[in-house]
Design an enzyme around this catalytic site. Structure first.
Site, PDB file in Angstrom:
ATOM      1  N   ARG A   1       1.384   1.224  -6.176  1.00  0.00           N
ATOM      2  CA  ARG A   1       1.571   0.308  -5.050  1.00  0.00           C
ATOM      3  C   ARG A   1       0.285  -0.446  -4.707  1.00  0.00           C
ATOM      4  O   ARG A   1       0.309  -1.385  -3.906  1.00  0.00           O
ATOM      5  CB  ARG A   1       2.039   1.076  -3.813  1.00  0.00           C
ATOM      6  CG  ARG A   1       3.406   1.696  -3.983  1.00  0.00           C
ATOM      7  CD  ARG A   1       3.770   2.516  -2.770  1.00  0.00           C
ATOM      8  NE  ARG A   1       4.038   1.715  -1.604  1.00  0.00           N
ATOM      9  CZ  ARG A   1       5.251   1.394  -1.178  1.00  0.00           C
ATOM     10  NH1 ARG A   1       6.310   1.814  -1.814  1.00  0.00           N
ATOM     11  NH2 ARG A   1       5.403   0.654  -0.094  1.00  0.00           N
TER      12      ARG A   1
ATOM     13  N   LYS B   1      23.792 -16.340  -8.258  1.00  0.00           N
ATOM     14  CA  LYS B   1      23.902 -14.923  -7.849  1.00  0.00           C
ATOM     15  C   LYS B   1      25.366 -14.524  -7.705  1.00  0.00           C
ATOM     16  O   LYS B   1      25.795 -13.486  -8.182  1.00  0.00           O
ATOM     17  CB  LYS B   1      23.223 -14.698  -6.514  1.00  0.00           C
ATOM     18  CG  LYS B   1      21.867 -14.261  -6.295  1.00  0.00           C
ATOM     19  CD  LYS B   1      21.113 -13.312  -7.110  1.00  0.00           C
ATOM     20  CE  LYS B   1      20.993 -13.614  -8.558  1.00  0.00           C
ATOM     21  NZ  LYS B   1      19.739 -14.117  -9.040  1.00  0.00           N
TER      22      LYS B   1
ATOM     23  N   LYS C   1      19.390  -7.832 -18.826  1.00  0.00           N
ATOM     24  CA  LYS C   1      18.282  -8.087 -17.892  1.00  0.00           C
ATOM     25  C   LYS C   1      17.299  -9.074 -18.488  1.00  0.00           C
ATOM     26  O   LYS C   1      16.771  -9.939 -17.814  1.00  0.00           O
ATOM     27  CB  LYS C   1      17.587  -6.761 -17.563  1.00  0.00           C
ATOM     28  CG  LYS C   1      16.435  -6.882 -16.567  1.00  0.00           C
ATOM     29  CD  LYS C   1      16.926  -7.260 -15.196  1.00  0.00           C
ATOM     30  CE  LYS C   1      15.801  -7.572 -14.228  1.00  0.00           C
ATOM     31  NZ  LYS C   1      16.250  -8.442 -13.130  1.00  0.00           N
TER      32      LYS C   1
ATOM     33  N   ASN D   1       0.626  -0.014   6.060  1.00  0.00           N
ATOM     34  CA  ASN D   1       1.092  -0.908   5.004  1.00  0.00           C
ATOM     35  C   ASN D   1       1.756  -2.086   5.701  1.00  0.00           C
ATOM     36  O   ASN D   1       2.631  -1.886   6.537  1.00  0.00           O
ATOM     37  CB  ASN D   1       2.108  -0.185   4.115  1.00  0.00           C
ATOM     38  CG  ASN D   1       2.703  -1.105   3.060  1.00  0.00           C
ATOM     39  OD1 ASN D   1       2.059  -2.072   2.633  1.00  0.00           O
ATOM     40  ND2 ASN D   1       3.925  -0.817   2.643  1.00  0.00           N
ATOM     41  N   GLY D   2       1.371  -3.311   5.382  1.00  0.00           N
ATOM     42  CA  GLY D   2       2.004  -4.479   6.009  1.00  0.00           C
ATOM     43  C   GLY D   2       0.965  -5.483   6.472  1.00  0.00           C
ATOM     44  O   GLY D   2      -0.189  -5.450   6.041  1.00  0.00           O
TER      45      GLY D   2
ATOM     46  N   CYS E   1       0.848  -1.187   0.000  1.00  0.00           N
ATOM     47  CA  CYS E   1       0.000   0.000   0.000  1.00  0.00           C
ATOM     48  C   CYS E   1       0.885   1.239   0.000  1.00  0.00           C
ATOM     49  O   CYS E   1       2.068   1.168   0.321  1.00  0.00           O
ATOM     50  CB  CYS E   1      -0.869   0.026   1.246  1.00  0.00           C
ATOM     51  SG  CYS E   1      -1.772  -1.510   1.520  1.00  0.00           S
TER      52      CYS E   1
ATOM     53  N   TRP F   1      -3.788  -1.963  -1.301  1.00  0.00           N
ATOM     54  CA  TRP F   1      -3.807  -3.243  -2.003  1.00  0.00           C
ATOM     55  C   TRP F   1      -4.266  -4.244  -0.952  1.00  0.00           C
ATOM     56  O   TRP F   1      -3.565  -4.495   0.018  1.00  0.00           O
ATOM     57  CB  TRP F   1      -2.419  -3.582  -2.525  1.00  0.00           C
ATOM     58  CG  TRP F   1      -2.359  -4.969  -3.061  1.00  0.00           C
ATOM     59  CD1 TRP F   1      -1.957  -6.098  -2.401  1.00  0.00           C
ATOM     60  CD2 TRP F   1      -2.746  -5.405  -4.357  1.00  0.00           C
ATOM     61  NE1 TRP F   1      -2.071  -7.192  -3.204  1.00  0.00           N
ATOM     62  CE2 TRP F   1      -2.549  -6.803  -4.418  1.00  0.00           C
ATOM     63  CE3 TRP F   1      -3.247  -4.738  -5.486  1.00  0.00           C
ATOM     64  CZ2 TRP F   1      -2.830  -7.551  -5.553  1.00  0.00           C
ATOM     65  CZ3 TRP F   1      -3.520  -5.507  -6.613  1.00  0.00           C
ATOM     66  CH2 TRP F   1      -3.311  -6.874  -6.640  1.00  0.00           C
TER      67      TRP F   1
ATOM     68  N   GLU G   1      20.672 -21.292  -6.830  1.00  0.00           N
ATOM     69  CA  GLU G   1      20.387 -19.865  -7.043  1.00  0.00           C
ATOM     70  C   GLU G   1      21.460 -19.006  -6.351  1.00  0.00           C
ATOM     71  O   GLU G   1      21.913 -18.003  -6.909  1.00  0.00           O
ATOM     72  CB  GLU G   1      18.974 -19.548  -6.521  1.00  0.00           C
ATOM     73  CG  GLU G   1      18.632 -18.080  -6.346  1.00  0.00           C
ATOM     74  CD  GLU G   1      18.699 -17.245  -7.616  1.00  0.00           C
ATOM     75  OE1 GLU G   1      18.895 -17.801  -8.705  1.00  0.00           O
ATOM     76  OE2 GLU G   1      18.597 -16.010  -7.490  1.00  0.00           O
TER      77      GLU G   1
ATOM     78  N   GLU H   1      27.191 -14.382 -11.090  1.00  0.00           N
ATOM     79  CA  GLU H   1      26.766 -13.261 -11.930  1.00  0.00           C
ATOM     80  C   GLU H   1      27.426 -11.954 -11.552  1.00  0.00           C
ATOM     81  O   GLU H   1      27.831 -11.193 -12.424  1.00  0.00           O
ATOM     82  CB  GLU H   1      25.243 -13.036 -11.747  1.00  0.00           C
ATOM     83  CG  GLU H   1      24.365 -13.875 -12.591  1.00  0.00           C
ATOM     84  CD  GLU H   1      22.919 -13.418 -12.476  1.00  0.00           C
ATOM     85  OE1 GLU H   1      22.348 -13.509 -11.369  1.00  0.00           O
ATOM     86  OE2 GLU H   1      22.352 -12.971 -13.484  1.00  0.00           O
TER      87      GLU H   1
ATOM     88  N   HIS I   1      29.632 -38.019  -4.014  1.00  0.00           N
ATOM     89  CA  HIS I   1      29.634 -38.690  -5.323  1.00  0.00           C
ATOM     90  C   HIS I   1      30.517 -37.947  -6.324  1.00  0.00           C
ATOM     91  O   HIS I   1      30.384 -38.145  -7.531  1.00  0.00           O
ATOM     92  CB  HIS I   1      28.205 -38.827  -5.843  1.00  0.00           C
ATOM     93  CG  HIS I   1      27.346 -39.645  -4.934  1.00  0.00           C
ATOM     94  ND1 HIS I   1      27.451 -41.016  -4.853  1.00  0.00           N
ATOM     95  CD2 HIS I   1      26.432 -39.281  -4.009  1.00  0.00           C
ATOM     96  CE1 HIS I   1      26.606 -41.469  -3.946  1.00  0.00           C
ATOM     97  NE2 HIS I   1      25.980 -40.433  -3.410  1.00  0.00           N
TER      98      HIS I   1
HETATM   99  O1  M6R Z   1      12.902 -12.546 -17.193  1.00  0.00           O
HETATM  100  P1  M6R Z   1      13.152 -13.993 -16.844  1.00  0.00           P
HETATM  101  O2  M6R Z   1      12.776 -14.321 -15.447  1.00  0.00           O
HETATM  102  O3  M6R Z   1      12.516 -14.942 -17.813  1.00  0.00           O
HETATM  103  O4  M6R Z   1      14.721 -14.174 -16.965  1.00  0.00           O
HETATM  104  C1  M6R Z   1      15.309 -15.426 -16.813  1.00  0.00           C
HETATM  105  C2  M6R Z   1      16.789 -15.319 -16.617  1.00  0.00           C
HETATM  106  O5  M6R Z   1      17.387 -14.683 -17.706  1.00  0.00           O
HETATM  107  C3  M6R Z   1      17.134 -14.525 -15.351  1.00  0.00           C
HETATM  108  O6  M6R Z   1      16.546 -15.100 -14.226  1.00  0.00           O
HETATM  109  C4  M6R Z   1      18.656 -14.471 -15.136  1.00  0.00           C
HETATM  110  O7  M6R Z   1      19.138 -15.732 -14.844  1.00  0.00           O
HETATM  111  C5  M6R Z   1      18.984 -13.462 -14.051  1.00  0.00           C
HETATM  112  N1  M6R Z   1      20.053 -12.620 -14.464  1.00  0.00           N
HETATM  113  C6  M6R Z   1      19.343 -14.093 -12.762  1.00  0.00           C
HETATM  114  O8  M6R Z   1      19.766 -13.189 -11.804  1.00  0.00           O
END
Ligand code: M6R
Length: 604
Positions: free
Chosen positions: A27, A481, A599, A98-99, A2, A74, A477, A484, A500
């Site tokens: 929001r 991260k 992105k 909000n919350g 909100c 919301w 994940e 990347e 293994h």
């Molecule tokens: O927009 P999407 O969620 O489909 O994108 C998928 C991947 O390209 C995205 O998650 C990518 O791995 C990110 N850079 C991860 O941080």
């Protein structure tokens, strides 16, 4: 999620509240309201729907005032009706929120037994009643406010008016952000810099647990213990907010800190805490025989976490596949398969092509996407939105937890539809999910302990991440991260898979990071860590404080909040993200725009 605005000044306040609320409509916009001090008493106006409906109400019944608060909602608790719209009022107290107040049901029962009568279904109204009751004992507004805040469990940002206090707005933040805006003989409170953007660019960001008394001439701030504090006044640019970094160094850091809000907003799409039920959605899970999730990158790991929940809670077989593989291998799919694309952008070429292919096979299709006007949102029969808001950092953070939140909530709905979850279990799971914004906010406080290990991590060439169950995809994940944004090679493994092969990598220079919530496989993960430690590998174990110590030299512990196993992927995502973030900062890389990445990957 909100939006909140508060203004105490000298000019007409209502047009300013409306101006701000229009900027906050992003929001949430299922109802809106304002309250203002008129001749010493607080009056309010509310309307269902968009701000223009509120403007129509105000045109009929204007408010002439210089001090007021406003809210755009919301819905999380109760339907989006005028009665549930903020501000809420009890006795002398009128407030916006909000919350989520997790213990609202207990508080409401207690207050009702004392004779309080409620006019809405919201969790927010209990705060107004509690504060009014404290004021009625003769306490000062600040004393009464502190006692009230101490009784609340959950996440909140609040702005409060009190009858008889002509120049006072109380504010508080825990889990949900709140800023103080500094003007000329005029002061503001807002849910973000954008809220106060039309009036001032001088802002103080309240810290977790802070509360504040704002008057025309200044602000008295207090920390969570009630100690007076000062928070720095910073200059933000006129357009500051969604697309600017505000108090943060990088968008990624900002987006990590937005997760209590974005997860809450997303959960509210699928669950209702008042009824303790999963909302009905456009898919009849009882008629589905199999789920096929397709996704790339981070979204693929979110899908894998979803698989654990769909199979465990709903007994629904679930496959998860990287879209670039799925689309080219002529997969055999059975007719009653539900195909689910998971994507932040909704534009990733491979995921979109896989979705289109599934649709062409005659499968039912759904898309969990953050950009609701995207190609996938339009292509899928059913849109399952996430509400993370715009994600600017290339490394996905809040979009990931929003995807996980949506999939976990949908798995609960599937379990109910398929008769695998009874009403009591459903209520328990819904409650657990709604605890996640607060526990994510708590996990954000691991910041200092995470920073204490990054110097060592930044020196490493290789890092292993380990987890079991839903912590396995989260380990992958975490590794993604780190790769990347810090350019350190990292791999996520199922902890049981270590011996293994990957254990051959262990030496004094190769840190292992283990995700070890106190769940039914904790002991097994702990024994894998002993195996690593016995071979001289440095180990960082992320586990709750009450988890037993695995014996082994070189095992360092970082304490994470204890939580229901269902929401562990949401809570433990935060330390993973912070580890990657601070390691990258230590290495001086371009955190928001790491080399070679885009992105959204709209080409093959
Ligand atoms: O927009 P999407 O969620 O489909 O994108 C998928 C991947 O390209 C995205 O998650 C990518 O791995 C990110 N850079 C991860 O941080």
């Amino acid at each position: 999620m909100c939006g909140i605005i508060g203004v105490t000044g000298n000019g007409p306040v209502v047009p300013r509240l409306i101006d701000s609320l229009k900027r906050l409509e992003y929001r949430g916009y299922d109802s809106a309201g304002v309250a203002a001090v008129v001749d010493g008493a607080v009056e309010r106006r509310r309307a269902q729907g968009k701000i223009r409906n509120l403007e129509a109400v105000l045109a009929e019944a204007p408010l002439k005032a210089t001090v007021g608060i406003g809210h755009t909602r919301w819905a999380t608790h109760g339907a989006p009706t005028t009665a549930n719209a903020h501000p809420h009022k009890a006795g002398r107290v009128t407030l916006v929120h909000n919350g989520i107040i997790e213990n609202f049901a207990e508080l409401k029962a207690e207050l009702a037994a004392e004779g309080h009568v409620f006019e809405s279904q919201t969790d927010t109204e209990v705060i107004a009643h509690l504060l009014d009751a404290e004021l009625n004992t003769g306490r000062s507004p600040l004393e009464a406010f502190k006692i009230t805040l101490d009784r609340l469990t959950g996440a909140y940002a609040l702005a409060v008016l009190i009858d008889g206090e002509d120049d006072l707005i109380l504010g508080a933040r825990r889990g949900s952000p709140l800023v103080v805006g500094w003007g000329e003989d005029e002061m503001y409170l807002g849910s973000d810099a954008l809220a106060v953007g039309p009036f001032t660019q001088k802002i103080s960001y309240l810290e977790e647990g802070d509360y504040v008394a704002v008057t025309r001439t200044g602000a008295q701030m207090f920390d969570v213990a009630g100690k007076p504090v000062e928070r720095a006044v910073v200059q933000v640019s006129a357009s500051s907010a969604m697309v600017e970094k505000g108090e943060y160094r990088h968008f990624m850091e900002k987006e990590i800190h937005e997760q209590p809000d974005s997860v809450q907003h997303t959960l509210s799409e699928y669950l209702d805490l008042v009824t303790g039920k999963a909302k009905t959605n456009a898919i009849d899970f009882a008629a589905v025989e199999r789920i096929q999730i397709v996704a790339c990158g981070t979204a693929f790991y979110a899908g894998q976490i979803g698989r654990y929940a769909f199979e465990r809670l709903a007994g629904l077989p679930c496959d998860v596949e990287i879209a670039s593989e799925f689309r080219y291998r002529s997969p055999a799919v059975s007719p009653k398969t539900l195909a689910v694309a998971v994507s932040q952008s909704g534009e990733t070429a491979d995921t979109l092509a896989s979705l289109t292919w599934c649709k062409a096979q005659g499968l039912k299709t759904a898309a969990v996407v953050n950009v609701h006007s995207s190609s996938m949102a339009r292509e899928a029969e059913v849109l399952w939105p996430t509400h993370a808001g715009p994600e600017i950092g290339v490394a996905s953070t809040k979009a990931f937890t929003a995807q996980v939140a949506a999939l976990l909530a949908l798995a609960v709905a599937a379990g109910v539809a398929r008769g695998r979850i009874d009403a009591a279990q459903e209520a328990e799971l819904v409650k657990a999910l709604f605890e996640s914004p607060r526990l994510i906010a708590e996990a954000l406080r691991m910041d200092a302990s995470i920073r204490s290990v990054v110097q060592d991590l930044a020196k490493a060439d290789d890092i292993l991440f380990l987890g079991r169950g839903a912590m396995f995809p989260l380990a992958m994940e975490g590794a993604l991260k780190l790769k990347e944004i810090s350019y350190i090679h990292a791999e996520g493994y199922a902890a049981g898979e270590l011996k293994h092969g990957p254990i051959a990598l262990i030496d004094e220079e190769t840190p292992t990071i283990a995700l070890a919530p106190l769940d039914d496989v904790f002991e097994k993960t702990a024994s894998n860590l002993q195996e690593v430690a016995a071979r001289g590998g440095p180990v960082i174990m992320i586990a709750p404080e009450n988890a037993p110590d695995p014996h082994g030299a070189g095992i360092r512990r970082i304490h994470a909040p204890d939580c229901h196993p269902l929401i562990a992927p949401l809570v433990y995502a935060v330390p993973m993200q912070l580890l990657a973030y601070y390691t990258a900062v230590q290495k001086g890389t371009d955190v928001d725009q790491p080399r070679n990445l885009a992105k959204s990957v709209t080409v093959e």
